[in-house]
Design a protein around this motif. Structure first.
Motif, PDB file in Angstrom:
ATOM      1  N   SER A 201     -10.109  28.508  16.480  1.00 59.77           N
ATOM      2  CA  SER A 201     -11.075  29.541  16.094  1.00 59.77           C
ATOM      3  C   SER A 201     -10.605  30.970  16.384  1.00 59.77           C
ATOM      4  O   SER A 201     -10.995  31.896  15.686  1.00 59.77           O
ATOM      5  N   LYS A 202      -9.771  31.162  17.362  1.00 59.53           N
ATOM      6  CA  LYS A 202      -9.306  32.505  17.719  1.00 59.53           C
ATOM      7  C   LYS A 202      -7.933  32.845  17.124  1.00 59.53           C
ATOM      8  O   LYS A 202      -7.382  33.896  17.398  1.00 59.53           O
ATOM      9  N   TRP A 203      -7.404  31.947  16.320  1.00 56.79           N
ATOM     10  CA  TRP A 203      -6.105  32.188  15.692  1.00 56.79           C
ATOM     11  C   TRP A 203      -6.220  33.266  14.623  1.00 56.79           C
ATOM     12  O   TRP A 203      -7.304  33.544  14.118  1.00 56.79           O
ATOM     13  N   SER A 204      -5.069  33.797  14.235  1.00 49.77           N
ATOM     14  CA  SER A 204      -5.036  34.773  13.148  1.00 49.77           C
ATOM     15  C   SER A 204      -5.375  34.088  11.818  1.00 49.77           C
ATOM     16  O   SER A 204      -5.341  32.861  11.705  1.00 49.77           O
ATOM     17  N   GLN A 205      -5.666  34.910  10.836  1.00 55.33           N
ATOM     18  CA  GLN A 205      -6.015  34.402   9.500  1.00 55.33           C
ATOM     19  C   GLN A 205      -4.891  33.548   8.925  1.00 55.33           C
ATOM     20  O   GLN A 205      -5.139  32.488   8.348  1.00 55.33           O
ATOM     21  N   SER A 206      -3.652  33.976   9.080  1.00 56.35           N
ATOM     22  CA  SER A 206      -2.532  33.218   8.515  1.00 56.35           C
ATOM     23  C   SER A 206      -2.307  31.909   9.271  1.00 56.35           C
ATOM     24  O   SER A 206      -1.978  30.891   8.659  1.00 56.35           O
ATOM     25  N   GLU A 207      -2.506  31.918  10.593  1.00 54.99           N
ATOM     26  CA  GLU A 207      -2.348  30.679  11.367  1.00 54.99           C
ATOM     27  C   GLU A 207      -3.433  29.677  10.982  1.00 54.99           C
ATOM     28  O   GLU A 207      -3.158  28.491  10.813  1.00 54.99           O
ATOM     29  N   LYS A 208      -4.645  30.153  10.832  1.00 56.94           N
ATOM     30  CA  LYS A 208      -5.745  29.270  10.414  1.00 56.94           C
ATOM     31  C   LYS A 208      -5.514  28.754   8.999  1.00 56.94           C
ATOM     32  O   LYS A 208      -5.880  27.622   8.684  1.00 56.94           O
ATOM     33  N   PHE A 209      -4.916  29.571   8.149  1.00 56.18           N
ATOM     34  CA  PHE A 209      -4.663  29.141   6.777  1.00 56.18           C
ATOM     35  C   PHE A 209      -3.849  27.850   6.757  1.00 56.18           C
ATOM     36  O   PHE A 209      -4.164  26.918   6.016  1.00 56.18           O
ATOM     37  N   LEU A 210      -2.791  27.795   7.568  1.00 55.46           N
ATOM     38  CA  LEU A 210      -1.962  26.585   7.577  1.00 55.46           C
ATOM     39  C   LEU A 210      -2.749  25.381   8.071  1.00 55.46           C
ATOM     40  O   LEU A 210      -2.599  24.276   7.553  1.00 55.46           O
ATOM     41  N   LEU A 211      -3.599  25.580   9.066  1.00 52.56           N
ATOM     42  CA  LEU A 211      -4.450  24.485   9.546  1.00 52.56           C
ATOM     43  C   LEU A 211      -5.403  24.034   8.450  1.00 52.56           C
ATOM     44  O   LEU A 211      -5.516  22.846   8.155  1.00 52.56           O
ATOM     45  N   TYR A 212      -6.078  24.981   7.815  1.00 50.88           N
ATOM     46  CA  TYR A 212      -7.034  24.644   6.761  1.00 50.88           C
ATOM     47  C   TYR A 212      -6.343  24.014   5.555  1.00 50.88           C
ATOM     48  O   TYR A 212      -6.907  23.134   4.903  1.00 50.88           O
ATOM     49  N   LEU A 213      -5.124  24.454   5.270  1.00 49.32           N
ATOM     50  CA  LEU A 213      -4.361  23.835   4.184  1.00 49.32           C
ATOM     51  C   LEU A 213      -4.068  22.374   4.521  1.00 49.32           C
ATOM     52  O   LEU A 213      -4.252  21.489   3.686  1.00 49.32           O
ATOM     53  N   ALA A 214      -3.630  22.123   5.734  1.00 49.82           N
ATOM     54  CA  ALA A 214      -3.350  20.744   6.151  1.00 49.82           C
ATOM     55  C   ALA A 214      -4.594  19.875   6.021  1.00 49.82           C
ATOM     56  O   ALA A 214      -4.544  18.765   5.476  1.00 49.82           O
ATOM     57  N   ILE A 215      -5.719  20.395   6.494  1.00 51.26           N
ATOM     58  CA  ILE A 215      -6.974  19.643   6.421  1.00 51.26           C
ATOM     59  C   ILE A 215      -7.383  19.414   4.965  1.00 51.26           C
ATOM     60  O   ILE A 215      -7.775  18.317   4.586  1.00 51.26           O
ATOM     61  N   HIS A 216      -7.254  20.449   4.156  1.00 52.08           N
ATOM     62  CA  HIS A 216      -7.616  20.327   2.746  1.00 52.08           C
ATOM     63  C   HIS A 216      -6.752  19.295   2.022  1.00 52.08           C
ATOM     64  O   HIS A 216      -7.253  18.487   1.239  1.00 52.08           O
ATOM     65  N   LEU A 217      -5.463  19.314   2.283  1.00 52.66           N
ATOM     66  CA  LEU A 217      -4.569  18.357   1.631  1.00 52.66           C
ATOM     67  C   LEU A 217      -4.849  16.932   2.082  1.00 52.66           C
ATOM     68  O   LEU A 217      -4.598  15.981   1.341  1.00 52.66           O
ATOM     69  N   TYR A 218      -5.389  16.790   3.277  1.00 48.29           N
ATOM     70  CA  TYR A 218      -5.720  15.463   3.803  1.00 48.29           C
ATOM     71  C   TYR A 218      -7.079  14.979   3.297  1.00 48.29           C
ATOM     72  O   TYR A 218      -7.225  13.831   2.883  1.00 48.29           O
ATOM     73  N   THR A 219      -8.084  15.856   3.310  1.00 47.55           N
ATOM     74  CA  THR A 219      -9.448  15.419   3.029  1.00 47.55           C
ATOM     75  C   THR A 219      -9.972  15.801   1.653  1.00 47.55           C
ATOM     76  O   THR A 219     -10.977  15.257   1.212  1.00 47.55           O
ATOM     77  N   ASN A 220      -9.347  16.785   1.008  1.00 44.03           N
ATOM     78  CA  ASN A 220      -9.836  17.352  -0.245  1.00 44.03           C
ATOM     79  C   ASN A 220     -11.170  18.058  -0.072  1.00 44.03           C
ATOM     80  O   ASN A 220     -11.846  18.368  -1.057  1.00 44.03           O
ATOM     81  N   ASP A 221     -11.584  18.308   1.157  1.00 41.56           N
ATOM     82  CA  ASP A 221     -12.850  18.984   1.419  1.00 41.56           C
ATOM     83  C   ASP A 221     -12.649  20.492   1.531  1.00 41.56           C
ATOM     84  O   ASP A 221     -11.626  20.960   2.007  1.00 41.56           O
ATOM     85  N   GLY A 222     -13.644  21.208   1.136  1.00 40.70           N
ATOM     86  CA  GLY A 222     -13.649  22.649   1.311  1.00 40.70           C
ATOM     87  C   GLY A 222     -12.821  23.378   0.283  1.00 40.70           C
ATOM     88  O   GLY A 222     -11.937  22.816  -0.356  1.00 40.70           O
ATOM     89  N   LYS A 223     -13.141  24.633   0.122  1.00 36.92           N
ATOM     90  CA  LYS A 223     -12.392  25.477  -0.798  1.00 36.92           C
ATOM     91  C   LYS A 223     -11.279  26.165  -0.034  1.00 36.92           C
ATOM     92  O   LYS A 223     -11.428  26.499   1.139  1.00 36.92           O
ATOM     93  N   MET A 224     -10.182  26.397  -0.719  1.00 36.54           N
ATOM     94  CA  MET A 224      -9.039  27.099  -0.121  1.00 36.54           C
ATOM     95  C   MET A 224      -8.827  28.396  -0.888  1.00 36.54           C
ATOM     96  O   MET A 224      -8.795  28.382  -2.113  1.00 36.54           O
TER      97      MET A 224
END
Length: 101
Positions: free
Chosen positions: A53-76
């Motif tokens: 939660s306290k990571w930078s926008q770009s660091e969170k992007f990679l996390l959210y990308l990983a999650i999205h590619l795994y679950t197909n949930d959420g918008k990127m």
């Protein structure tokens, strides 16, 4: 992270996650059994998001990308890739390729 079972390592949904978490230093700090249950093929998505939660926008992007590619949930918002350095942009594109090609 403990040994990754073969069926997980070869799964098209898991491959990009493993690739990002193994090759990005920030993500790698969370690549533990606290967040990943390799035996049962589960990811603690909510806990990962909370930990980052306290990571930078770009660091969170990679996390959210990983999650999205795994679950197909959420918008990127792929435009956030503009904030990535060349190395992490390459990682993101490789992850997308692992998932879809």
């Amino acid at each position: 992270m403990a040994t990754i079972p073969t069926h997980i390592a070869s799964d098209r949904y898991w491959k990009p996650v493993i690739h990002l978490f193994q090759n990005n230093a920030k993500l790698n700090t969370l690549f533990t059994t606290k967040y990943f249950d390799m035996e049962n093929g589960l990811i603690e998505v909510t806990a990962l998001k909370r930990a980052a939660s306290k990571w930078s926008q770009s660091e969170k992007f990679l996390l959210y990308l990983a999650i999205h590619l795994y679950t197909n949930d959420g918008k990127m918002n792929l435009s956030v890739m503009d904030y990535l350095d060349d190395y992490n942009k390459k990682l993101a594109l490789e992850a997308i390729k692992l998932r879809f090609f």
